[in-house]
Design an enzyme around this catalytic site. Structure first.
Site, PDB file in Angstrom:
ATOM      1  N   LYS A  54     -47.776 -38.122 104.462  1.00 57.79           N
ATOM      2  CA  LYS A  54     -48.856 -37.163 104.678  1.00 57.79           C
ATOM      3  C   LYS A  54     -49.398 -37.331 106.092  1.00 57.79           C
ATOM      4  CE  LYS A  54     -49.510 -35.561 100.341  1.00 57.79           C
ATOM      5  NZ  LYS A  54     -49.654 -34.145  99.936  1.00 57.79           N
TER       6      LYS A  54
ATOM      7  N   LYS B 268     -43.558 -26.501  92.892  1.00 57.76           N
ATOM      8  CA  LYS B 268     -44.398 -27.334  92.029  1.00 57.76           C
ATOM      9  C   LYS B 268     -44.670 -26.544  90.755  1.00 57.76           C
ATOM     10  CE  LYS B 268     -46.620 -29.737  95.896  1.00 57.76           C
ATOM     11  NZ  LYS B 268     -47.860 -29.912  96.684  1.00 57.76           N
TER      12      LYS B 268
END
Length: 358
Positions: free
Chosen positions: A154, A262
């Protein structure tokens, strides 16, 4: 599917084993809602409505009211589609998976395959959670020691020069042949800085960057995808896009190199399959990512993914992030996610109602 179904729901609080730094802040726990459907033979199917505070479209005050209403009114499989409200993809995912599970006699094996038979693994990437550089460094070293060859990091939460120094440190230690690096910006960058940052990433042979700018700016994202020296993967950009025509338009305008799927955030496997079909038409690559689900949601996603015959490392979690996750046949062997039928499911809330705080 047999008629005479009964539906109920349970709220379960999952507790992180350590604070989880995300793009929406630090999480210490999170709720999941479980749909439990039972037929007249006593077979039970379970599906997870996974909620990520501040990110899930389902994170609304009305969610429990909708759960209660659907469970009271639904008596057959056919009832569900007419009762599901718009704008609740995780709820749709939960009912879809619960009914699929029931259709498999409540075996928790929704999609039988070599994976569920223990003959095949799914390779996954190792996730480095947000934190200070020392913490992230320790996470990275741990992943490499466990034979991960693909790492997701990230970025966008710290000062960019600090993050860049960290990425440089990684690349100095591990060549691109040794370690594939994917980064996820969660829309952190702007038109003013995104292109210089992409140039920095290209020099480090970064595989791809997820959602470099905020979702919703098709023109700028199209420009980024066209001119970036690093491959772009859409993530938040596709959440909430249901109409097939809109999906087609989005891909045609933006032309990304990858999209991230997702299932619990885009409305289940029917919606996921729709995206895969369009990706094939547009020659766009993709991979599947879990989104902090418990082992119930993760198992469903892994089982579906195993059917796709994809060879790319997938973004599937391991379930080890929670102190009170649900015991399941899922296990990790280095970077390989497996399914061991000799391990039984242990679901603590099957005979409970409404809420479980553990």
């Amino acid at each position: 599917m047999r008629n005479n179904l009964t539906f109920r729901w349970v709220k379960y609080i999952l507790k992180f084993n350590k604070p989880a730094g995300t793009s929406r802040g630090v999480l210490y726990d999170k709720a999941s809602y479980f749909i439990i459907v039972e037929n007249n033979l006593g077979e039970i199917g379970i599906g997870e409505c996974n909620i990520i505070p501040g990110l899930s479209p389902d994170d609304k005050p009305e969610l429990e009211k909708h759960l209660e209403e659907i469970c009271k009114k639904a008596e057959t499989t056919e009832d569900i589609s007419g009762l599901l409200p718009n704008g609740y993809p995780a709820l749709k995912f939960a009912f879809e998976t619960a009914l699929t599970d029931l259709n498999q006699n409540g075996s928790r094996i929704l999609y039988p395959s070599d994976f569920t038979n223990g003959k095949k693994f799914i390779e996954i990437n190792g996730l480095v959670w947000m934190g200070d550089v020392d913490v992230m460094s320790r996470q990275l070293e741990d992943k490499v020691k466990n034979d991960f060859t693909c790492i997701k990091i990230k970025i966008g939460a710290l000062n960019w020069q600090k993050e860049l120094s960290f990425l440089k440190w990684i690349r100095e230690k591990y060549s691109e042949k040794k370690l594939e690096i994917r980064v996820d910006a969660n829309g952190a960058f702007t038109e003013k800085n995104v292109f210089s940052i992409l140039d920095d990433l290209a020099k480090l042979k970064i595989h791809s960057i997820e959602q470099p700018i905020a979702a919703g700016n098709y023109d700028l994202m199209s420009k980024v995808c066209k001119n970036s020296p690093v491959d772009i993967a859409l993530d938040e950009e596709i959440i909430g896009v249901k109409n097939r025509g809109f999906k087609e338009e989005l891909l045609s305008i933006i032309k990304p190199q990858y999209i991230i799927l997702k299932p619990s955030l885009i409305g289940g496997f029917s919606e996921t399959s729709s995206w895969v079909s369009l990706c094939q038409q547009h020659k766009i690559k993709w991979w599947v990512t879990s989104a902090l689900e418990s082992n119930i949601g993760l198992s469903a996603i892994a089982q579906w993914t195993a059917l796709q015959e994809t060879t790319m490392p997938q973004g599937l979690g391991t379930g080890k992030i929670y102190t009170n996750n649900i015991t399941s046949p899922l296990y990790l062997d280095g970077p390989k996610l497996g399914y061991n039928r000799e391990i039984n499911w242990d679901i603590p809330f099957l005979n409970l109602k409404k809420s479980v705080n553990q």
